[in-house]
Structure formats: structure tokens, C-alpha cells
Design a protein around this motif. Structure first.
Motif, PDB file in Angstrom:
ATOM      1  N   ARG A  96      -4.381  12.801   5.737  1.00 47.13           N
ATOM      2  CA  ARG A  96      -4.918  11.646   5.030  1.00 47.13           C
ATOM      3  C   ARG A  96      -4.132  10.356   5.222  1.00 47.13           C
ATOM      4  O   ARG A  96      -4.696   9.261   5.183  1.00 47.13           O
ATOM      5  N   ILE A  97      -2.824  10.454   5.408  1.00 54.96           N
ATOM      6  CA  ILE A  97      -2.002   9.246   5.456  1.00 54.96           C
ATOM      7  C   ILE A  97      -2.414   8.266   6.556  1.00 54.96           C
ATOM      8  O   ILE A  97      -2.542   7.064   6.289  1.00 54.96           O
ATOM      9  N   PRO A  98      -2.646   8.714   7.796  1.00 59.18           N
ATOM     10  CA  PRO A  98      -3.008   7.732   8.834  1.00 59.18           C
ATOM     11  C   PRO A  98      -4.248   6.918   8.480  1.00 59.18           C
ATOM     12  O   PRO A  98      -4.310   5.718   8.777  1.00 59.18           O
ATOM     13  N   ALA A  99      -5.233   7.553   7.842  1.00 59.80           N
ATOM     14  CA  ALA A  99      -6.477   6.858   7.511  1.00 59.80           C
ATOM     15  C   ALA A  99      -6.295   5.840   6.393  1.00 59.80           C
ATOM     16  O   ALA A  99      -7.011   4.833   6.339  1.00 59.80           O
ATOM     17  N   THR A 100      -5.346   6.069   5.506  1.00 58.02           N
ATOM     18  CA  THR A 100      -5.161   5.149   4.371  1.00 58.02           C
ATOM     19  C   THR A 100      -4.240   3.981   4.698  1.00 58.02           C
ATOM     20  O   THR A 100      -4.140   3.031   3.935  1.00 58.02           O
ATOM     21  N   ARG A 101      -3.515   4.077   5.815  1.00 57.18           N
ATOM     22  CA  ARG A 101      -2.663   2.991   6.320  1.00 57.18           C
ATOM     23  C   ARG A 101      -1.696   2.430   5.260  1.00 57.18           C
ATOM     24  O   ARG A 101      -1.685   1.233   4.978  1.00 57.18           O
ATOM     25  N   PRO A 102      -0.853   3.280   4.668  1.00 58.23           N
ATOM     26  CA  PRO A 102       0.098   2.778   3.666  1.00 58.23           C
ATOM     27  C   PRO A 102       1.272   2.051   4.304  1.00 58.23           C
ATOM     28  O   PRO A 102       1.597   2.273   5.468  1.00 58.23           O
ATOM     29  N   SER A 103       1.896   1.181   3.518  1.00 54.95           N
ATOM     30  CA  SER A 103       3.152   0.566   3.944  1.00 54.95           C
ATOM     31  C   SER A 103       4.302   1.524   3.686  1.00 54.95           C
ATOM     32  O   SER A 103       5.271   1.576   4.444  1.00 54.95           O
ATOM     33  N   VAL A 104       4.169   2.277   2.579  1.00 51.20           N
ATOM     34  CA  VAL A 104       5.219   3.204   2.156  1.00 51.20           C
ATOM     35  C   VAL A 104       4.597   4.536   1.760  1.00 51.20           C
ATOM     36  O   VAL A 104       3.586   4.570   1.049  1.00 51.20           O
ATOM     37  N   ALA A 105       5.201   5.627   2.216  1.00 47.60           N
ATOM     38  CA  ALA A 105       4.802   6.961   1.784  1.00 47.60           C
ATOM     39  C   ALA A 105       5.918   7.522   0.911  1.00 47.60           C
ATOM     40  O   ALA A 105       7.058   7.631   1.359  1.00 47.60           O
ATOM     41  N   VAL A 106       5.584   7.837  -0.339  1.00 49.14           N
ATOM     42  CA  VAL A 106       6.550   8.438  -1.266  1.00 49.14           C
ATOM     43  C   VAL A 106       6.345   9.945  -1.201  1.00 49.14           C
ATOM     44  O   VAL A 106       5.291  10.455  -1.583  1.00 49.14           O
ATOM     45  N   LEU A 107       7.355  10.664  -0.694  1.00 49.76           N
ATOM     46  CA  LEU A 107       7.193  12.067  -0.343  1.00 49.76           C
ATOM     47  C   LEU A 107       8.108  12.976  -1.157  1.00 49.76           C
ATOM     48  O   LEU A 107       9.330  12.790  -1.159  1.00 49.76           O
ATOM     49  N   ASP A 108       7.512  13.950  -1.819  1.00 52.79           N
ATOM     50  CA  ASP A 108       8.289  14.958  -2.542  1.00 52.79           C
ATOM     51  C   ASP A 108       9.049  15.810  -1.527  1.00 52.79           C
ATOM     52  O   ASP A 108       8.490  16.232  -0.515  1.00 52.79           O
ATOM     53  N   ALA A 109      10.318  16.066  -1.795  1.00 54.09           N
ATOM     54  CA  ALA A 109      11.136  16.801  -0.827  1.00 54.09           C
ATOM     55  C   ALA A 109      10.710  18.254  -0.691  1.00 54.09           C
ATOM     56  O   ALA A 109      10.768  18.824   0.401  1.00 54.09           O
ATOM     57  N   ARG A 110      10.259  18.886  -1.775  1.00 54.49           N
ATOM     58  CA  ARG A 110       9.917  20.305  -1.729  1.00 54.49           C
ATOM     59  C   ARG A 110       8.464  20.509  -2.133  1.00 54.49           C
ATOM     60  O   ARG A 110       8.032  20.076  -3.191  1.00 54.49           O
ATOM     61  N   ARG A 115       0.848  -1.190   0.000  1.00 56.43           N
ATOM     62  CA  ARG A 115       0.000   0.000   0.000  1.00 56.43           C
ATOM     63  C   ARG A 115       0.891   1.251   0.000  1.00 56.43           C
ATOM     64  O   ARG A 115       1.760   1.394   0.861  1.00 56.43           O
ATOM     65  N   VAL A 116       0.657   2.142  -0.960  1.00 53.54           N
ATOM     66  CA  VAL A 116       1.522   3.314  -1.141  1.00 53.54           C
ATOM     67  C   VAL A 116       0.695   4.598  -1.128  1.00 53.54           C
ATOM     68  O   VAL A 116      -0.395   4.655  -1.717  1.00 53.54           O
ATOM     69  N   PHE A 117       1.243   5.610  -0.475  1.00 54.56           N
ATOM     70  CA  PHE A 117       0.646   6.956  -0.507  1.00 54.56           C
ATOM     71  C   PHE A 117       1.616   7.876  -1.235  1.00 54.56           C
ATOM     72  O   PHE A 117       2.824   7.839  -0.979  1.00 54.56           O
ATOM     73  N   LEU A 118       1.085   8.730  -2.119  1.00 65.08           N
ATOM     74  CA  LEU A 118       1.918   9.645  -2.900  1.00 65.08           C
ATOM     75  C   LEU A 118       1.710  11.093  -2.471  1.00 65.08           C
ATOM     76  O   LEU A 118       0.580  11.572  -2.401  1.00 65.08           O
ATOM     77  N   LEU A 119       2.810  11.793  -2.190  1.00 65.75           N
ATOM     78  CA  LEU A 119       2.768  13.222  -1.888  1.00 65.75           C
ATOM     79  C   LEU A 119       3.657  13.957  -2.876  1.00 65.75           C
ATOM     80  O   LEU A 119       4.873  13.791  -2.881  1.00 65.75           O
ATOM     81  N   ASP A 120       3.023  14.756  -3.740  1.00 73.61           N
ATOM     82  CA  ASP A 120       3.764  15.574  -4.703  1.00 73.61           C
ATOM     83  C   ASP A 120       2.857  16.715  -5.113  1.00 73.61           C
ATOM     84  O   ASP A 120       1.652  16.521  -5.302  1.00 73.61           O
ATOM     85  N   ASP A 121       3.419  17.925  -5.228  1.00 71.22           N
ATOM     86  CA  ASP A 121       2.572  19.064  -5.562  1.00 71.22           C
ATOM     87  C   ASP A 121       2.307  19.208  -7.057  1.00 71.22           C
ATOM     88  O   ASP A 121       1.637  20.155  -7.482  1.00 71.22           O
ATOM     89  N   HIS A 122       2.785  18.263  -7.860  1.00 69.50           N
ATOM     90  CA  HIS A 122       2.498  18.275  -9.294  1.00 69.50           C
ATOM     91  C   HIS A 122       1.609  17.090  -9.645  1.00 69.50           C
ATOM     92  O   HIS A 122       2.016  15.931  -9.509  1.00 69.50           O
ATOM     93  N   GLU A 123       0.414  17.395 -10.095  1.00 65.18           N
ATOM     94  CA  GLU A 123      -0.559  16.341 -10.408  1.00 65.18           C
ATOM     95  C   GLU A 123      -0.032  15.385 -11.473  1.00 65.18           C
ATOM     96  O   GLU A 123      -0.231  14.164 -11.387  1.00 65.18           O
ATOM     97  N   ILE A 124       0.661  15.927 -12.455  1.00 66.45           N
ATOM     98  CA  ILE A 124       1.140  15.078 -13.549  1.00 66.45           C
ATOM     99  C   ILE A 124       2.189  14.078 -13.053  1.00 66.45           C
ATOM    100  O   ILE A 124       2.278  12.957 -13.549  1.00 66.45           O
TER     101      ILE A 124
END
Length: 211
Positions: free
Chosen positions: A44-58, A5-14
Motif C-alpha cells: 500500500r505504501i507506494p500507492a499512497t506516496r507518503p513523505s514519512v512512514a512510521v513503522l512499528d519495529a515488531r 503525508r504519513v503512512f502508519l504501520l502498527d499491528d495494534h489498531e488502537i
């Protein structure tokens, strides 16, 4: 094979769409949530319970390293992978201090990103132990003290090191037996004296302390 299960954080939709579509083709990785801001991700992350969160640095409202620190403090079972466009040693050091399990440039191949996510989901780290050790050595020993560090008092130095360890204000308060409000005031004073704007920058600066 269990689904990752993965959560994505990035400020660019594309960017998020491209990663999501690539991961959907793997068969064993499921994107369970996305966010474009740090605040949204932390909600949102706690509710989705991901194994990995992929996080944009900026990000527009902060950075993925601070998100990583907060996540690892409250949800240590979530592995964090910092994905960035910038090859920055200070950011790498800050990511390690925040508890990230990986730090990769966005220029990597898709297959390498998939492999990295699977590695982190299995509980392993992508960080070279030699790099991690170098960061810890830099924290403990550090180069000669500079002018700004010399303005910090003993308690402020103690709190600065705890910030670098990834502790929240509440955790620091419990560790050194002060109120959370007092710690918050100390943190504000530290940032002002060091002419910094965030806890991440303070964590990096902590590596300069000469103990």
C-alpha cells in the motif's frame, strides 16, 4: 505550509487510531494510509506516496526495519521512522543500516512524535551522528571474530556486508555479477550458518565482521 503525508504501520489498531487522531489535530500532517502487517504495508505504501512512514519495529509477519530497508531501496524519497516499545541497541543498529531516519520509543510524548515526523519530512535525520558513526565503525572494525563467522566463506562475507548496507538480492546480484537466484542461495546459507532467521538479524550480525 505544505501538508506532510504519513503512512502508519502498527499491528495494534488502537495504537494506529491514537496516532492518527493526534496527527489529525496538527493541521499540517495527513495520515494517507495504514497497515497492520509488513506485507500489507509494502503493497500500500507506494500507492499512497507518503513523505514519512512510521513503522512499528515488531510485527506478526515481520518487522518495520525490514519494511524500511525495502522501502528505502525502491523509494528512497520516503523517510522512515521506526517506532518501538523496546530499547534495543541491536535493533537501533539494524535500523540505521536499513536507512531509517529516526528510531523512537513509543513512550515519547505526542508532541515529540509530531516534531520527529516534521523533521524527517524536511529531509533531516533524527539520528545522532555520533551513534551513526559508532555503528559504521562497528561494521568496519568489529570485535574479534566469533566461531559462527569463521564458517563463512569470502563470498558469503561479502554478501553479508551488502545485506547490512540494505541492498536487496537483486541489487547484490548486480553489484557482484551473480544471478539473483545464486544470491538468494547464498543468503539462505548465510542465515543457516549464523543460526539466524531474518535479513535484519544478519545485518546486525554483520557488525561483528573483523576486516
Amino acid at each position: 505550509m505544505s501538508t506532510v503525508r504519513v503512512f502508519l504501520l502498527d499491528d495494534h489498531e488502537i495504537v494506529r487510531r491514537g496516532i492518527r487522531e493526534m496527527l489529525s489535530e496538527t493541521g499540517d500532517i495527513d495520515v494517507v494510509g495504514e497497515a497492520s502487517t509488513a506485507a500489507e504495508a509494502l503493497r500500500r505504501i507506494p500507492a499512497t506516496r507518503p513523505s514519512v512512514a512510521v513503522l512499528d519495529a515488531r510485527l506478526e509477519d515481520g518487522n518495520g526495519i525490514d519494511v524500511c530497508r525495502d522501502l528505502r531501496s525502491a523509494h528512497p524519497e520516503i523517510g522512515c521512522l521506526i517506532l518501538t516499545s523496546y530499547d534495543d541497541d541491536d535493533a537501533l543498529f539494524a535500523a540505521i543500516m536499513a536507512g531509517a531516519a529516526g528510531y523512537l520509543l513509543k513512550q515519547i510524548k505526542g508532541t515529540d512524535l509530531v516534531g520527529a515526523i516534521r523533521t524527517i519530512a524536511s529531509g533531516r535525520s533524527l539520528l545522532d551522528p555520533a551513534v551513526t558513526q559508532r555503528v559504521l565503525t562497528r561494521l568496519r572494525e568489529g570485535p574479534t571474530e566469533d566461531r559462527k563467522l569463521s564458517t563463512l566463506g569470502e563470498r558469503e562475507r561479502q554478501i553479508l556486508v551488502l545485506i547490512a548496507e540494505g541492498l536487496t538480492n537483486r541489487q547484490i546480484a548486480g553489484r557482484i555479477h551473480l544471478s539473483e537466484k545464486t544470491v538468494k542461495n547464498y543468503v539462505s546459507a548465510i542465515l543457516e550458518k549464523l543460526e539466524l532467521s531474518s535479513r535484519t538479524q544478519a545485518a546486525v550480525y554483520a557488525t561483528r565482521i573483523d576486516k
